[in-house]
Design a protein around this motif. Structure first.
Motif, PDB file in Angstrom:
ATOM      1  N   ASP A  11       0.826  -1.203   0.000  1.00 46.43           N
ATOM      2  CA  ASP A  11       0.000   0.000   0.000  1.00 46.43           C
ATOM      3  C   ASP A  11       0.861   1.255   0.000  1.00 46.43           C
ATOM      4  O   ASP A  11       0.362   2.364  -0.100  1.00 46.43           O
ATOM      5  CB  ASP A  11      -0.910   0.000   1.233  1.00 46.43           C
ATOM      6  CG  ASP A  11      -1.882   1.168   1.252  1.00 46.43           C
ATOM      7  OD1 ASP A  11      -2.764   1.215   0.373  1.00 46.43           O
ATOM      8  OD2 ASP A  11      -1.728   2.033   2.141  1.00 46.43           O
ATOM      9  N   GLY A  12       2.161   1.058   0.139  1.00 50.26           N
ATOM     10  CA  GLY A  12       3.077   2.182   0.194  1.00 50.26           C
ATOM     11  C   GLY A  12       3.547   2.466   1.604  1.00 50.26           C
ATOM     12  O   GLY A  12       2.845   2.188   2.578  1.00 50.26           O
ATOM     13  N   GLY A  13       4.744   3.018   1.717  1.00 50.33           N
ATOM     14  CA  GLY A  13       5.285   3.375   3.024  1.00 50.33           C
ATOM     15  C   GLY A  13       5.576   2.183   3.902  1.00 50.33           C
ATOM     16  O   GLY A  13       5.596   2.316   5.127  1.00 50.33           O
ATOM     17  N   TRP A  16       1.929  -3.452   4.063  1.00 54.72           N
ATOM     18  CA  TRP A  16       1.607  -4.557   3.160  1.00 54.72           C
ATOM     19  C   TRP A  16       0.370  -5.296   3.666  1.00 54.72           C
ATOM     20  O   TRP A  16       0.123  -5.373   4.870  1.00 54.72           O
ATOM     21  CB  TRP A  16       2.772  -5.554   3.087  1.00 54.72           C
ATOM     22  CG  TRP A  16       3.979  -5.016   2.369  1.00 54.72           C
ATOM     23  CD1 TRP A  16       4.889  -4.142   2.847  1.00 54.72           C
ATOM     24  CD2 TRP A  16       4.384  -5.353   1.051  1.00 54.72           C
ATOM     25  NE1 TRP A  16       5.858  -3.878   1.921  1.00 54.72           N
ATOM     26  CE2 TRP A  16       5.579  -4.616   0.808  1.00 54.72           C
ATOM     27  CE3 TRP A  16       3.892  -6.191   0.046  1.00 54.72           C
ATOM     28  CZ2 TRP A  16       6.267  -4.714  -0.410  1.00 54.72           C
ATOM     29  CZ3 TRP A  16       4.582  -6.284  -1.141  1.00 54.72           C
ATOM     30  CH2 TRP A  16       5.745  -5.544  -1.384  1.00 54.72           C
ATOM     31  N   LEU A  17      -0.349  -5.840   2.687  1.00 55.66           N
ATOM     32  CA  LEU A  17      -1.444  -6.761   2.999  1.00 55.66           C
ATOM     33  C   LEU A  17      -1.024  -8.140   2.529  1.00 55.66           C
ATOM     34  O   LEU A  17      -0.764  -8.349   1.324  1.00 55.66           O
ATOM     35  CB  LEU A  17      -2.743  -6.350   2.302  1.00 55.66           C
ATOM     36  CG  LEU A  17      -3.939  -7.296   2.546  1.00 55.66           C
ATOM     37  CD1 LEU A  17      -4.366  -7.263   4.004  1.00 55.66           C
ATOM     38  CD2 LEU A  17      -5.115  -6.934   1.634  1.00 55.66           C
ATOM     39  N   ILE A  18      -0.924  -9.076   3.454  1.00 48.33           N
ATOM     40  CA  ILE A  18      -0.501 -10.440   3.124  1.00 48.33           C
ATOM     41  C   ILE A  18      -1.734 -11.332   3.097  1.00 48.33           C
ATOM     42  O   ILE A  18      -2.389 -11.531   4.125  1.00 48.33           O
ATOM     43  CB  ILE A  18       0.508 -10.981   4.162  1.00 48.33           C
ATOM     44  CG1 ILE A  18       1.629  -9.961   4.408  1.00 48.33           C
ATOM     45  CG2 ILE A  18       1.051 -12.321   3.715  1.00 48.33           C
ATOM     46  CD1 ILE A  18       2.445  -9.641   3.187  1.00 48.33           C
ATOM     47  N   LYS A  19      -2.056 -11.847   1.908  1.00 49.31           N
ATOM     48  CA  LYS A  19      -3.213 -12.734   1.776  1.00 49.31           C
ATOM     49  C   LYS A  19      -2.747 -14.177   1.768  1.00 49.31           C
ATOM     50  O   LYS A  19      -1.822 -14.553   1.045  1.00 49.31           O
ATOM     51  CB  LYS A  19      -3.988 -12.424   0.497  1.00 49.31           C
ATOM     52  CG  LYS A  19      -4.671 -11.050   0.510  1.00 49.31           C
ATOM     53  CD  LYS A  19      -5.927 -11.033  -0.348  1.00 49.31           C
ATOM     54  CE  LYS A  19      -7.025 -11.875   0.247  1.00 49.31           C
ATOM     55  NZ  LYS A  19      -8.264 -11.835  -0.545  1.00 49.31           N
ATOM     56  N   ARG A  20      -3.409 -14.989   2.585  1.00 47.16           N
ATOM     57  CA  ARG A  20      -3.032 -16.388   2.695  1.00 47.16           C
ATOM     58  C   ARG A  20      -3.924 -17.260   1.815  1.00 47.16           C
ATOM     59  O   ARG A  20      -5.013 -16.833   1.382  1.00 47.16           O
ATOM     60  CB  ARG A  20      -3.143 -16.854   4.159  1.00 47.16           C
ATOM     61  CG  ARG A  20      -2.279 -16.037   5.131  1.00 47.16           C
ATOM     62  CD  ARG A  20      -2.276 -16.703   6.508  1.00 47.16           C
ATOM     63  NE  ARG A  20      -3.630 -16.851   7.050  1.00 47.16           N
ATOM     64  CZ  ARG A  20      -4.252 -15.931   7.773  1.00 47.16           C
ATOM     65  NH1 ARG A  20      -3.656 -14.760   8.018  1.00 47.16           N
ATOM     66  NH2 ARG A  20      -5.465 -16.154   8.235  1.00 47.16           N
ATOM     67  N   GLN A  26      -3.650 -10.378   6.476  1.00 51.42           N
ATOM     68  CA  GLN A  26      -3.010  -9.716   7.603  1.00 51.42           C
ATOM     69  C   GLN A  26      -2.304  -8.449   7.150  1.00 51.42           C
ATOM     70  O   GLN A  26      -1.636  -8.434   6.101  1.00 51.42           O
ATOM     71  CB  GLN A  26      -1.964 -10.678   8.232  1.00 51.42           C
ATOM     72  CG  GLN A  26      -1.233 -10.128   9.425  1.00 51.42           C
ATOM     73  CD  GLN A  26      -2.029 -10.320  10.696  1.00 51.42           C
ATOM     74  OE1 GLN A  26      -2.997 -11.074  10.705  1.00 51.42           O
ATOM     75  NE2 GLN A  26      -1.631  -9.634  11.755  1.00 51.42           N
ATOM     76  N   TRP A  27      -2.487  -7.361   7.915  1.00 51.71           N
ATOM     77  CA  TRP A  27      -1.744  -6.133   7.657  1.00 51.71           C
ATOM     78  C   TRP A  27      -0.371  -6.242   8.313  1.00 51.71           C
ATOM     79  O   TRP A  27      -0.245  -6.626   9.473  1.00 51.71           O
ATOM     80  CB  TRP A  27      -2.470  -4.918   8.241  1.00 51.71           C
ATOM     81  CG  TRP A  27      -3.796  -4.617   7.594  1.00 51.71           C
ATOM     82  CD1 TRP A  27      -5.024  -4.779   8.126  1.00 51.71           C
ATOM     83  CD2 TRP A  27      -3.987  -4.062   6.299  1.00 51.71           C
ATOM     84  NE1 TRP A  27      -5.998  -4.386   7.256  1.00 51.71           N
ATOM     85  CE2 TRP A  27      -5.379  -3.933   6.098  1.00 51.71           C
ATOM     86  CE3 TRP A  27      -3.135  -3.676   5.256  1.00 51.71           C
ATOM     87  CZ2 TRP A  27      -5.937  -3.442   4.930  1.00 51.71           C
ATOM     88  CZ3 TRP A  27      -3.694  -3.175   4.088  1.00 51.71           C
ATOM     89  CH2 TRP A  27      -5.071  -3.051   3.924  1.00 51.71           C
ATOM     90  N   VAL A  28       0.675  -5.885   7.571  1.00 47.30           N
ATOM     91  CA  VAL A  28       2.046  -5.954   8.077  1.00 47.30           C
ATOM     92  C   VAL A  28       2.777  -4.669   7.709  1.00 47.30           C
ATOM     93  O   VAL A  28       2.662  -4.182   6.572  1.00 47.30           O
ATOM     94  CB  VAL A  28       2.800  -7.171   7.493  1.00 47.30           C
ATOM     95  CG1 VAL A  28       4.275  -7.142   7.893  1.00 47.30           C
ATOM     96  CG2 VAL A  28       2.163  -8.472   7.962  1.00 47.30           C
ATOM     97  N   ALA A  53      -5.406   0.738   9.310  1.00 43.36           N
ATOM     98  CA  ALA A  53      -4.071   0.189   9.076  1.00 43.36           C
ATOM     99  C   ALA A  53      -3.093   1.293   8.677  1.00 43.36           C
ATOM    100  O   ALA A  53      -1.943   1.319   9.136  1.00 43.36           O
ATOM    101  CB  ALA A  53      -4.136  -0.886   8.001  1.00 43.36           C
ATOM    102  N   ARG A  54      -3.546   2.231   7.841  1.00 44.38           N
ATOM    103  CA  ARG A  54      -2.681   3.346   7.414  1.00 44.38           C
ATOM    104  C   ARG A  54      -2.340   4.252   8.597  1.00 44.38           C
ATOM    105  O   ARG A  54      -1.207   4.716   8.735  1.00 44.38           O
ATOM    106  CB  ARG A  54      -3.376   4.143   6.317  1.00 44.38           C
ATOM    107  CG  ARG A  54      -3.381   3.434   4.958  1.00 44.38           C
ATOM    108  CD  ARG A  54      -4.240   4.178   3.956  1.00 44.38           C
ATOM    109  NE  ARG A  54      -4.147   3.545   2.623  1.00 44.38           N
ATOM    110  CZ  ARG A  54      -4.927   3.878   1.585  1.00 44.38           C
ATOM    111  NH1 ARG A  54      -5.875   4.815   1.744  1.00 44.38           N
ATOM    112  NH2 ARG A  54      -4.759   3.290   0.424  1.00 44.38           N
TER     113      ARG A  54
END
Length: 384
Positions: A11-13, A16-20, A26-28, A53-54
């Motif tokens: 998403d920048g900066g 990340w969004l990790i999709k399983r 999960q937001w990381v 999240a941001r």
């Protein structure tokens, strides 16, 4: 994004969004601090929105800009929050709740919590219990240590129980803190004063001055004749009296909850006469009712004696009775103590002692009644 296949989406900066593969996401936050790459979880996609999240990512990026590890900083904040939840006030209340089943009337009768509530918690209540040491305790109790020694001692004892409870909770507390504080405080200069009592020789004159057929006069006479504390007198109910025996319920007696048992009082002829006079004044079965409702106030009898210019107080008549037993009679010490509902002997002897010596106490209480009414002017008396 919800329908995106498994993978990592930036998403920048560093967010990340990790999709399983199982459909979860999960937001990381990925950052670099002190040359190390760190990945910090910010929550799952279902409970944390993109906006949230941001905002979280920006907060932790600011921490990184200050040269701090965001993961360690978050853990520090969590530990602090946990410690804040374990303030002395919170743990003390939890310890009190756990102890209530052992206390009379759940601790209300003896005001178990009062020494802490009045003298410790106002100063230390908001402090995490793990941060409290002997100096904190010493400084808190110093101002009453030499002026209210008994109260200060109770506060220290209760505090020790709270620390034991905290240790049982797994908290890192100093189990010796209260003993160390006691050492720092030194020996108390406070000398407890006994409740003033009338000399036994003066009791008959006072008793005979209670000549009015009022609740206060009759209650005081009954208190003197039975040798009991004011609480059983105040809460005396007609259905507790059968013939010449008054059976006082366990909850009205001063004893540990584990040792509570009802107490039988042999009533002299004079005591029965007082009951007869008080019956017309009774209300809802209460022998000594208050002016408006409930039972007579705890202060009513004391106030009468105070207005007469006496230092002595109602509780002191127990001492008058006990001294009379020792100096003017040959009744045994064990019998006199039993008449006052005092425990005698050690734990083992009390466990095997299954009698309240009721029949032996009858002549004792009859002689005491004779004495206070003027029928026996202080003569030495013995069991017939």
């Amino acid at each position: 994004m919800k329908n995106a296949p498994p993978g990592s989406y930036c998403d920048g900066g560093g967010l990340w969004l990790i999709k399983r593969k199982d459909g979860g996401a999960q937001w990381v936050l990925r950052v670099t601090i002190h040359g190390r790459r760190r990945e910090m979880g910010l929550g799952n996609c279902q409970s944390v929105s993109l906006k949230e999240a941001r905002e979280a990512a920006e907060r932790w990026r600011a921490v990184v800009r200050d040269g701090k590890d965001p993961i360690k900083e978050r853990e520090r904040e969590r530990r602090k929050a946990a410690r804040d939840d374990h303030t002395l006030a919170a743990v003390a209340k939890e310890a009190f709740e756990a102890r209530k089943p052992e206390l009379r009337e759940d601790g209300k009768a003896g005001r178990w919590f009062s020494p802490l509530e009045l003298h410790v918690l106002p100063k230390l209540g908001k402090v995490p219990i793990e941060d409290i040491d002997q100096r904190d305790i010493k400084n808190t109790l110093a101002e009453i240590w030499h002026t209210k020694g008994v109260t200060a001692g109770k506060a220290l004892h209760r505090l020790n129980i709270v620390f034991q409870h905290a240790a049982a909770m797994g908290l890192d507390v100093d189990m010796q803190a209260t003993q160390k504080a006691k050492a720092l405080l030194g020996k108390s200069r406070h000398k407890p004063k006994s409740i003033p009592a009338l000399p036994w020789q003066e009791v008959p004159a006072f008793y005979q001055s209670l000549s009015e057929a009022t609740v206060t006069h009759l209650a005081l006479r009954f208190l003197i004749l039975t040798g009991l504390r004011s609480k059983p007198i105040r809460f005396c109910h007609l259905d507790q009296i059968s013939g010449d025996i008054w059976t006082v319920p366990a909850e009205l007696m001063k004893a540990k909850k584990s040792q509570e048992q009802e107490f039988r009082v042999p009533l002299s002829e004079e005591a029965l006469n007082v009951i007869k006079q008080a019956k017309p004044l009774s209300r809802d079965g209460i022998l000594f009712p208050g002016a408006r409702k409930g039972v007579i106030s705890d202060a009513t009898m004391s106030t009468l004696m105070e207005r007469r210019g006496l230092e002595a107080r109602p509780h002191g008549f127990r001492s008058s009775f006990r001294t009379w037993c020792a100096e003017a009679t040959t009744f045994s010490e064990d019998l006199a103590e039993t008449a006052l509902a005092h425990a005698t002997g050690n734990k083992v002897s009390r466990a095997y002692k299954r009698t309240d010596l009721l029949d032996l106490r009858r002549p004792l209480m009859a002689k005491w009644a004779d004495f206070v009414t003027g029928n026996s002017a202080g003569k030495v008396v013995a069991i017939a």
